[in-house]
Design an enzyme around this catalytic site. Structure first.
Site, PDB file in Angstrom:
ATOM      1  N   PRO A 222     103.271   3.495 -83.493  1.00 39.08           N
ATOM      2  CA  PRO A 222     102.734   4.801 -83.923  1.00 39.08           C
ATOM      3  C   PRO A 222     103.796   5.601 -84.675  1.00 39.08           C
ATOM      4  O   PRO A 222     104.924   5.713 -84.226  1.00 39.08           O
ATOM      5  CB  PRO A 222     102.366   5.491 -82.608  1.00 39.08           C
ATOM      6  CG  PRO A 222     102.408   4.439 -81.559  1.00 39.08           C
ATOM      7  CD  PRO A 222     103.318   3.358 -82.045  1.00 39.08           C
ATOM      8  N   GLU A 223     103.428   6.110 -85.837  1.00 40.74           N
ATOM      9  CA  GLU A 223     104.325   6.945 -86.638  1.00 40.74           C
ATOM     10  C   GLU A 223     103.811   8.386 -86.584  1.00 40.74           C
ATOM     11  O   GLU A 223     102.880   8.688 -85.849  1.00 40.74           O
ATOM     12  CB  GLU A 223     104.374   6.419 -88.086  1.00 40.74           C
ATOM     13  CG  GLU A 223     104.833   4.973 -88.184  1.00 40.74           C
ATOM     14  CD  GLU A 223     104.871   4.454 -89.622  1.00 40.74           C
ATOM     15  OE1 GLU A 223     105.048   5.264 -90.551  1.00 40.74           O
ATOM     16  OE2 GLU A 223     104.726   3.231 -89.802  1.00 40.74           O
TER      17      GLU A 223
ATOM     18  N   HIS B  28      98.723  -3.366 -67.542  1.00 39.35           N
ATOM     19  CA  HIS B  28      99.940  -2.666 -67.992  1.00 39.35           C
ATOM     20  C   HIS B  28      99.792  -1.151 -67.974  1.00 39.35           C
ATOM     21  O   HIS B  28     100.390  -0.442 -68.762  1.00 39.35           O
ATOM     22  CB  HIS B  28     100.355  -3.124 -69.394  1.00 39.35           C
ATOM     23  CG  HIS B  28     100.406  -4.616 -69.534  1.00 39.35           C
ATOM     24  ND1 HIS B  28     101.370  -5.382 -68.921  1.00 39.35           N
ATOM     25  CD2 HIS B  28      99.584  -5.488 -70.184  1.00 39.35           C
ATOM     26  CE1 HIS B  28     101.149  -6.665 -69.211  1.00 39.35           C
ATOM     27  NE2 HIS B  28     100.067  -6.747 -69.958  1.00 39.35           N
TER      28      HIS B  28
ATOM     29  N   ARG C  86     104.007  -3.781 -73.985  1.00 39.11           N
ATOM     30  CA  ARG C  86     105.317  -4.295 -74.392  1.00 39.11           C
ATOM     31  C   ARG C  86     106.481  -3.485 -73.841  1.00 39.11           C
ATOM     32  O   ARG C  86     107.630  -3.894 -73.953  1.00 39.11           O
ATOM     33  CB  ARG C  86     105.373  -4.416 -75.919  1.00 39.11           C
ATOM     34  CG  ARG C  86     104.313  -5.409 -76.409  1.00 39.11           C
ATOM     35  CD  ARG C  86     104.525  -5.831 -77.812  1.00 39.11           C
ATOM     36  NE  ARG C  86     105.826  -6.477 -78.022  1.00 39.11           N
ATOM     37  CZ  ARG C  86     106.271  -6.860 -79.216  1.00 39.11           C
ATOM     38  NH1 ARG C  86     105.545  -6.646 -80.275  1.00 39.11           N
ATOM     39  NH2 ARG C  86     107.439  -7.441 -79.335  1.00 39.11           N
TER      40      ARG C  86
ATOM     41  N   ARG D 170     123.039  10.538-100.353  1.00 39.44           N
ATOM     42  CA  ARG D 170     122.994   9.209 -99.757  1.00 39.44           C
ATOM     43  C   ARG D 170     122.924   8.102-100.795  1.00 39.44           C
ATOM     44  O   ARG D 170     122.105   8.131-101.699  1.00 39.44           O
ATOM     45  CB  ARG D 170     121.772   9.120 -98.828  1.00 39.44           C
ATOM     46  CG  ARG D 170     121.757  10.196 -97.762  1.00 39.44           C
ATOM     47  CD  ARG D 170     122.888  10.035 -96.787  1.00 39.44           C
ATOM     48  NE  ARG D 170     122.739   8.807 -96.028  1.00 39.44           N
ATOM     49  CZ  ARG D 170     122.084   8.750 -94.861  1.00 39.44           C
ATOM     50  NH1 ARG D 170     121.548   9.812 -94.345  1.00 39.44           N
ATOM     51  NH2 ARG D 170     121.998   7.588 -94.233  1.00 39.44           N
TER      52      ARG D 170
END
Ligand SMILES: [Zn+2]
Length: 306
Positions: free
Chosen positions: A2-3, A109, A129, A166
């Site tokens: 998820p972002e 889970h 996970r 950068r």
């Protein structure tokens, strides 16, 4: 994983059921108990000691639910005069917070079930996970302070200033949470396509005009994704159990070999910062600053024109 748009969607689906409520019980399940590794599994997800976690969360009222980068902060307060305690959750890759109508685990889970002073609804945390993390914090932890600005909040000038400093490839910079918090692989690729910038371009080589375009593209991409409830490319669902729809709008992400939606040239994949990176070789042409790197030829400002 998820972002920003997915976490924002989870936060928005948590707020109506959580704000103003008290957590009355914290059931730390030993799901998958059959294999005897349940406690180890729980320890991977739960950073705070079990007894402290249970004790501190029971009682105070939920003041607010906020997103910070890809983190969820559930802020609790016992009374007006007391300090805020936050439940900090990072969903990792497969973490899910889901409203359920039963206090019993509904899927494998499941690691934690929160009871509330609202009848008939329980908040379940599951994570097959176990890259997710849950902990209670009294003050903002150092790891959050190290994160860069939110892409939806940063000003254009600040964004351009940070880019110019950068020399990293722009794709790897967008993935760097210290540069901007909340972007991940999907939205980095989609934003670069929208901005027509090759992912291997050095950030410091982007002209002001192209930096502005990237700034706008990131915000437009994230806002469009939030409006569609995020992307469900693996098993992402929001707290109400609904999938997002933005995956249907993906122009490049996981579309290797398929025709570009703009120019019909097949989408290519390369690896940057260890992540599969999807781009259109025609719409996102490499600038000379990048392609001629190492040839000894100077890469001047002109090289940014396409
Ligand atoms: Zn194209």
């Amino acid at each position: 994983m998820p972002e920003l748009p997915e976490v924002e969607t989870v936060v928005r689906t948590l707020r109506p059921g959580l704000i103003g409520r008290r957590i009355t019980g914290v059931d730390l399940c030993s799901n998958g108990a059959t294999d005897g590794r349940a406690s180890r599994a729980l320890r991977q997800v739960l950073v705070t000691p079990v007894s402290e976690f249970r004790r501190s969360l029971r009682g105070p009222r939920v003041d607010n639910v906020q997103r910070y980068g890809k983190n969820i902060l559930i802020e609790l307060r016992a009374s007006e005069s007391t300090a805020t305690l936050s439940l900090l959750i990072h969903l990792g890759m497969t973490g899910r917070l889901l409203w359920e109508v039963s206090p019993a685990p509904q899927r494998p889970h499941t690691h934690c079930i929160f009871s509330l002073d609202a009848p008939g609804r329980w908040l379940h945390y599951s994570d097959p996970r176990r890259f997710g993390k849950m902990r209670t914090v009294r003050a903002r932890p150092a790891e959050l302070s190290e994160l860069g600005p939110d892409p939806l909040e940063i000003s254009l000038d600040e964004f351009c200033r940070r880019l110019r400093r950068r020399r990293a490839m722009v794709k790897s910079l967008l993935l760097d949470q210290r540069f901007l918090r909340g972007l991940g692989n999907i939205y980095a690729d989609e934003s670069l396509f929208r901005a027509e910038i090759h992912p291997a371009t050095l950030a410091s080589r982007l002209s002001r005009r192209r930096a502005m375009r990237l700034y706008d593209s990131i915000r437009e991409t994230l806002q469009a994704a939030i409006a569609l409830g995020g992307s469900s490319v693996s098993d992402y669902v929001n707290a109400d159990g609904n999938t997002g729809w933005f995956q249907q709008e993906h122009a490049v992400y996981l579309r290797t070999g398929q025709p570009c939606l703009r120019c019909e040239v097949p989408i290519r994949r390369m690896v940057i910062a260890g992540r599969g990176t999807h781009y259109c070789p025609r719409c996102q042409r490499a600038t000379r600053a990048k392609t001629h790197k190492g040839t000894g030829r100077p890469a001047g400002r002109k090289s940014e024109k396409r």
